[in-house]
Design a protein around this motif. Structure first.
Motif, PDB file in Angstrom:
ATOM      1  N   ASN A  75       7.754   6.688 -41.041  1.00 16.54           N
ATOM      2  CA  ASN A  75       7.014   5.976 -42.084  1.00 16.54           C
ATOM      3  C   ASN A  75       7.975   5.166 -42.958  1.00 16.54           C
ATOM      4  N   THR A  76       7.390   4.371 -43.842  1.00 17.89           N
ATOM      5  CA  THR A  76       8.188   3.450 -44.658  1.00 17.89           C
ATOM      6  C   THR A  76       9.171   4.183 -45.548  1.00 17.89           C
ATOM      7  N   LEU A  77       8.760   5.326 -46.110  1.00 21.84           N
ATOM      8  CA  LEU A  77       9.655   6.076 -46.987  1.00 21.84           C
ATOM      9  C   LEU A  77      10.853   6.606 -46.210  1.00 21.84           C
ATOM     10  N   CYS A  78      10.651   7.000 -44.968  1.00 27.25           N
ATOM     11  CA  CYS A  78      11.769   7.476 -44.149  1.00 27.25           C
ATOM     12  C   CYS A  78      12.761   6.341 -43.900  1.00 27.25           C
ATOM     13  N   ARG A  79      12.280   5.159 -43.586  1.00 22.80           N
ATOM     14  CA  ARG A  79      13.176   4.021 -43.362  1.00 22.80           C
ATOM     15  C   ARG A  79      13.924   3.658 -44.636  1.00 22.80           C
ATOM     16  N   THR A  80      13.252   3.805 -45.789  1.00 20.17           N
ATOM     17  CA  THR A  80      13.898   3.516 -47.071  1.00 20.17           C
ATOM     18  C   THR A  80      14.950   4.556 -47.408  1.00 20.17           C
ATOM     19  N   LEU A  81      14.685   5.809 -47.017  1.00 22.75           N
ATOM     20  CA  LEU A  81      15.604   6.905 -47.304  1.00 22.75           C
ATOM     21  C   LEU A  81      16.862   6.829 -46.453  1.00 22.75           C
ATOM     22  N   PHE A  82      16.716   6.402 -45.200  1.00 24.18           N
ATOM     23  CA  PHE A  82      17.852   6.368 -44.274  1.00 24.18           C
ATOM     24  C   PHE A  82      18.066   4.942 -43.755  1.00 24.18           C
ATOM     25  N   PRO A  83      18.494   4.023 -44.599  1.00 23.61           N
ATOM     26  CA  PRO A  83      18.647   2.630 -44.160  1.00 23.61           C
ATOM     27  C   PRO A  83      19.780   2.437 -43.152  1.00 23.61           C
ATOM     28  N   GLN A  84      20.704   3.399 -43.064  1.00 22.47           N
ATOM     29  CA  GLN A  84      21.816   3.253 -42.120  1.00 22.47           C
ATOM     30  C   GLN A  84      21.368   3.422 -40.666  1.00 22.47           C
ATOM     31  N   VAL A  85      20.229   4.104 -40.448  1.00 26.52           N
ATOM     32  CA  VAL A  85      19.765   4.389 -39.088  1.00 26.52           C
ATOM     33  C   VAL A  85      18.966   3.200 -38.566  1.00 26.52           C
ATOM     34  N   PRO A  86      19.385   2.566 -37.484  1.00 24.43           N
ATOM     35  CA  PRO A  86      18.640   1.412 -36.966  1.00 24.43           C
ATOM     36  C   PRO A  86      17.226   1.814 -36.532  1.00 24.43           C
ATOM     37  N   PRO A  87      16.234   0.980 -36.772  1.00 22.78           N
ATOM     38  CA  PRO A  87      14.861   1.287 -36.349  1.00 22.78           C
ATOM     39  C   PRO A  87      14.774   1.470 -34.838  1.00 22.78           C
ATOM     40  N   GLU A  88      13.930   2.390 -34.414  1.00 20.83           N
ATOM     41  CA  GLU A  88      13.666   2.641 -32.997  1.00 20.83           C
ATOM     42  C   GLU A  88      14.946   2.932 -32.215  1.00 20.83           C
ATOM     43  N   SER A  89      15.911   3.548 -32.868  1.00 24.27           N
ATOM     44  CA  SER A  89      17.170   3.875 -32.200  1.00 24.27           C
ATOM     45  C   SER A  89      17.109   5.304 -31.667  1.00 24.27           C
ATOM     46  N   ASN A  90      18.221   5.775 -31.169  1.00 24.56           N
ATOM     47  CA  ASN A  90      18.320   7.142 -30.673  1.00 24.56           C
ATOM     48  C   ASN A  90      19.180   7.944 -31.641  1.00 24.56           C
ATOM     49  N   VAL A  91      18.666   9.085 -32.094  1.00 20.41           N
ATOM     50  CA  VAL A  91      19.363   9.868 -33.115  1.00 20.41           C
ATOM     51  C   VAL A  91      20.728  10.339 -32.607  1.00 20.41           C
ATOM     52  N   ALA A  92      20.799  10.780 -31.351  1.00 17.36           N
ATOM     53  CA  ALA A  92      22.066  11.291 -30.821  1.00 17.36           C
ATOM     54  C   ALA A  92      23.105  10.176 -30.702  1.00 17.36           C
ATOM     55  N   GLU A  93      22.685   9.011 -30.221  1.00 15.74           N
ATOM     56  CA  GLU A  93      23.629   7.884 -30.127  1.00 15.74           C
ATOM     57  C   GLU A  93      24.130   7.495 -31.505  1.00 15.74           C
ATOM     58  N   GLN A 108      10.696   6.284 -53.277  1.00 13.47           N
ATOM     59  CA  GLN A 108       9.263   6.223 -52.943  1.00 13.47           C
ATOM     60  C   GLN A 108       8.609   5.011 -53.604  1.00 13.47           C
ATOM     61  N   ALA A 109       8.966   4.769 -54.844  1.00 16.45           N
ATOM     62  CA  ALA A 109       8.429   3.596 -55.547  1.00 16.45           C
ATOM     63  C   ALA A 109       8.894   2.315 -54.872  1.00 16.45           C
ATOM     64  N   LYS A 110      10.130   2.306 -54.422  1.00 15.54           N
ATOM     65  CA  LYS A 110      10.653   1.143 -53.725  1.00 15.54           C
ATOM     66  C   LYS A 110       9.923   0.918 -52.402  1.00 15.54           C
ATOM     67  N   ALA A 111       9.675   2.034 -51.680  1.00 19.92           N
ATOM     68  CA  ALA A 111       8.968   1.920 -50.405  1.00 19.92           C
ATOM     69  C   ALA A 111       7.551   1.429 -50.583  1.00 19.92           C
ATOM     70  N   ALA A 112       6.929   1.827 -51.694  1.00 21.89           N
ATOM     71  CA  ALA A 112       5.542   1.399 -51.944  1.00 21.89           C
ATOM     72  C   ALA A 112       5.426  -0.094 -52.165  1.00 21.89           C
ATOM     73  N   GLU A 113       6.524  -0.722 -52.554  1.00 20.98           N
ATOM     74  CA  GLU A 113       6.509  -2.171 -52.792  1.00 20.98           C
ATOM     75  C   GLU A 113       6.580  -2.965 -51.491  1.00 20.98           C
ATOM     76  N   LYS A 114       6.931  -2.291 -50.376  1.00 24.15           N
ATOM     77  CA  LYS A 114       7.127  -3.017 -49.122  1.00 24.15           C
ATOM     78  C   LYS A 114       5.773  -3.257 -48.422  1.00 24.15           C
TER      79      LYS A 114
END
Length: 275
Positions: free
Chosen positions: A136-154, A269-275
């Motif tokens: 969800n959007t809050l997860c992407r906002t919380l962990f911006p270093q992790v590329p979207p749709e990537s692999n966690v182990a890689e 969370q407030a930041k994510a709600a603005e997206k």
């Protein structure tokens, strides 16, 4: 790296990881390798040394439930590791039915995706290969270093940004290797092992964790992360298996109420709600 003797590898790894003191034996002086000797495991489990050796070598392919239970007792396996051992033994007995193995689904259920999108807590769905299937959007906002749709182990083992995000990197990385090991053992198709072989060839840390043959995803409740805007944030993660999609896992995070981390999470969370 080839995986042709999963049950034998599992047994051998736990023999090496079990100390004489754990099973009530004296240290026995100098040992060429760590852990128990084959003859010690055989005696403790009530097996002949030759039979136990054949189990480790993969030449004995039909151990009885009594044999498995005895080894579970000797190695003091928890419920998850014991169940995994049983699955490996049954898979070994049924080679003619192996085929693709478990039918792992590579997409998240649309209903679950819609559900987490409406949550006010960070949430992510990962597959058996540790691919990010939905977040969800809050997860992407919380962990911006992790590329979207990537692999966690890689990301964990090959991307330098992971060492900045996970302040307790080793404590985070080892459980994910255990989860990958548990899935790979039950999927002989190569769907998961292709990723394992890449990580094994490129990461010394991955090779070390993989050799331990841990299949239990053990994590301490609270872990520390670094966010580029709010700095250090300590969160509690919860992991849930998705019953109708084998191998998929739902992960959520929360902060201790009234803590600085909760203040930081509220800001994000407030930041994510603005997206």
């Amino acid at each position: 790296m080839h995986q042709v003797n999963s049950l034998g590898d599992f047994i051998r790894a736990h023999r090496v990881a079990t100390t004489p003191e754990q099973v009530g034996l004296a240290g026995g002086g100098f040992r060429r390798t760590s852990g128990l000797r084959r003859e010690e495991v055989a005696a403790l489990a009530g097996l002949s040394k030759g039979y136990y050796a054949r189990l480790e070598q993969g030449r004995e392919k039909q151990p009885s439930n009594q044999v498995l239970d005895a080894l579970i007792r000797v190695f003091q396996l928890d419920a998850e590791a014991a169940e995994h051992m049983y699955r490996l033994a049954r898979k070994t007995c049924r080679r003619q039915d192996r085929g693709r193995g478990i039918d792992f689904e590579s997409q998240a259920c649309p209903d679950m995706v819609r559900m987490i999108d409406g949550w006010k807590v960070p949430a992510i769905i990962i597959g058996p290969r540790l691919d990010i299937l939905a977040e969800n959007t809050l997860c992407r906002t919380l962990f911006p270093q992790v590329p979207p749709e990537s692999n966690v182990a890689e990301f964990m083992f090959l991307d330098p940004a992971a060492r900045e995000l996970y302040l307790d990197w080793e404590e985070m990385a080892q459980p994910y290797v255990a989860a990958l090991r548990a899935s790979a053992d039950l999927d002989p198709s190569g769907y998961i092992m292709s990723l394992v072989e890449e990580l094994y060839s490129r990461s010394p840390e991955f090779r070390r964790f993989w050799a331990s043959y841990d299949v239990t995803m053990k994590m301490r409740p609270y872990k520390r992360y670094f966010h580029p805007e709010v700095g250090e944030i300590e969160l509690e993660s919860h992991h849930f298996l998705v019953n109708h999609t084998p191998g998929q896992r739902l992960i959520t995070w929360k902060a201790e109420p009234d803590s600085p981390s909760q203040v930081a999470l509220d800001f994000l969370q407030a930041k994510a709600a603005e997206k």
